[in-house]
Design a protein around this motif. Structure first.
Motif, mmCIF file in Angstrom:
data_model
loop_
_atom_site.group_PDB
_atom_site.id
_atom_site.type_symbol
_atom_site.label_atom_id
_atom_site.label_comp_id
_atom_site.label_asym_id
_atom_site.label_seq_id
_atom_site.Cartn_x
_atom_site.Cartn_y
_atom_site.Cartn_z
ATOM 1 N N ALA A 61 0.839 -1.206 0.000
ATOM 2 C CA ALA A 61 0.000 0.000 0.000
ATOM 3 C C ALA A 61 0.869 1.249 0.000
ATOM 4 C CB ALA A 61 -0.934 -0.013 1.209
ATOM 5 N N ILE A 62 1.905 1.249 0.824
ATOM 6 C CA ILE A 62 2.808 2.403 0.889
ATOM 7 C C ILE A 62 3.527 2.599 -0.444
ATOM 8 C CG2 ILE A 62 4.899 3.318 1.977
ATOM 9 C CD1 ILE A 62 4.019 1.882 4.557
ATOM 10 N N SER A 63 4.029 1.504 -1.018
ATOM 11 C CA SER A 63 4.733 1.581 -2.295
ATOM 12 C C SER A 63 3.825 2.117 -3.393
ATOM 13 C CB SER A 63 5.254 0.194 -2.693
ATOM 14 O OG SER A 63 6.182 -0.288 -1.755
ATOM 15 N N THR A 64 2.588 1.661 -3.398
ATOM 16 C CA THR A 64 1.633 2.102 -4.413
ATOM 17 C C THR A 64 1.384 3.606 -4.326
ATOM 18 O OG1 THR A 64 0.536 -0.057 -4.391
ATOM 19 C CG2 THR A 64 -0.694 1.797 -5.321
ATOM 20 N N ILE A 65 1.170 4.102 -3.113
ATOM 21 C CA ILE A 65 0.911 5.530 -2.912
ATOM 22 C C ILE A 65 2.095 6.370 -3.379
ATOM 23 C CG2 ILE A 65 0.564 7.317 -1.163
ATOM 24 C CD1 ILE A 65 -1.020 5.202 0.445
ATOM 25 N N ILE A 66 3.308 5.952 -3.005
ATOM 26 C CA ILE A 66 4.507 6.709 -3.374
ATOM 27 C C ILE A 66 4.732 6.698 -4.875
ATOM 28 C CG2 ILE A 66 7.029 6.801 -3.186
ATOM 29 C CD1 ILE A 66 6.731 5.790 -0.310
ATOM 30 N N LEU A 67 4.593 5.536 -5.513
ATOM 31 C CA LEU A 67 4.827 5.429 -6.951
ATOM 32 C C LEU A 67 3.803 6.244 -7.741
ATOM 33 C CD1 LEU A 67 5.816 1.677 -7.296
ATOM 34 C CD2 LEU A 67 7.261 3.654 -7.804
ATOM 35 N N ILE A 68 2.555 6.206 -7.331
ATOM 36 C CA ILE A 68 1.527 6.998 -8.012
ATOM 37 C C ILE A 68 1.828 8.485 -7.873
ATOM 38 C CG2 ILE A 68 -0.908 7.674 -7.968
ATOM 39 C CD1 ILE A 68 -1.595 4.779 -7.280
ATOM 40 N N PHE A 69 2.248 8.896 -6.680
ATOM 41 C CA PHE A 69 2.593 10.305 -6.440
ATOM 42 C C PHE A 69 3.744 10.741 -7.351
ATOM 43 C CE2 PHE A 69 5.281 13.445 -4.310
ATOM 44 C CZ PHE A 69 4.368 14.465 -4.081
#
Length: 232
Positions: A61-69
């Motif tokens: 979840a954390i990785s997804t948020i950062i990559l999308i940002f």
């Protein structure tokens, strides 16, 4: 991908490379947590198998948020809407991925590091492996290897951007060495090139995510999830 000229200072290029490597490691970390074995952990395996899946999901979840940002700030052009033409490209690209798989899988080795890692994850938590394969991997890998990489490097030279995306994608799935299964590596490079081409032509990251998703779901329906040969 963008007609405006871009100039990069060497220090900026180095920083972009370092940042990309960090993002790649961040994207790889969650699933790698589930590659430990009972032989390695011994008596600690039972506690490991109870908390490792939850930790994996949190990190995903954390990785997804950062990559999308990062992707939203990296893309240098407006996202184009899905049209009939977009779907046509998706269909053609999906057929191409199937052709590449059918042409290369029979000549691959029965096992390699990537396949072995998938088997370890499957042994520890098959549900998370399937979830990652169908939904998470197509999103994170396309954002990283197409959405970020192609907007950071060779923006004014789309052919080089597409080629670089394919080579890097192939390398991370099959690191080049004396023991590399070169047919496996070639298949991943070609698949990466196809996906990069979809992103370049459609100007919509959801298009190559869709192709990636279709490739993986067809592999699962074909019963090849454990072999990992055609999964991206």
């Amino acid at each position: 991908m963008n007609k405006s000229k871009n100039t990069y200072h060497p220090i900026k290029v180095i920083l972009l490379i370092i940042t990309f490597l960090f993002l790649f490691l961040m994207e790889q970390l969650p699933l790698s947590i589930l590659t430990l074995t009972k032989k390695e952990l011994g008596a600690n395996y039972s506690s490991y198998i109870s908390y490792a899946p939850l930790l994996t999901l949190i990190l995903l979840a954390i990785s997804t948020i950062i990559l999308i940002f990062v992707f939203k700030h990296a893309q240098k052009f407006p996202t184009q809407k899905f049209t009939k033409g977009t779907w046509m490209i998706v269909v053609i690209a999906t057929v191409l991925t199937m052709v590449i798989n059918f042409a290369t899988v029979p000549f691959m080795r029965s096992s390699n590091e990537n396949v072995d890692a998938l088997k370890l994850v499957a042994n520890n938590n098959m549900v998370i492996l399937i979830l990652f394969t169908i939904f998470v991997a197509p999103i994170l890998e396309e954002i990283l290897f197409r959405g970020i990489l192609m907007n950071w490097f060779f923006v004014d030279r789309p052919f080089l951007a597409i080629l670089l995306s394919g080579i890097v994608f192939g390398y991370v799935h099959a690191p080049f060495s004396a023991n590399t299964d070169w047919i496996y590596a070639l298949s991943k490079i070609l698949l990466g090139v196809v996906l990069a081409g979809v992103y370049y032509r459609t100007k919509n990251i959801k298009a190559d995510i869709t192709v990636h998703f279709l490739n993986n779901i067809l592999a699962i329906l074909g019963g090849t999830i454990i072999s990992g040969a055609v999964l991206l």
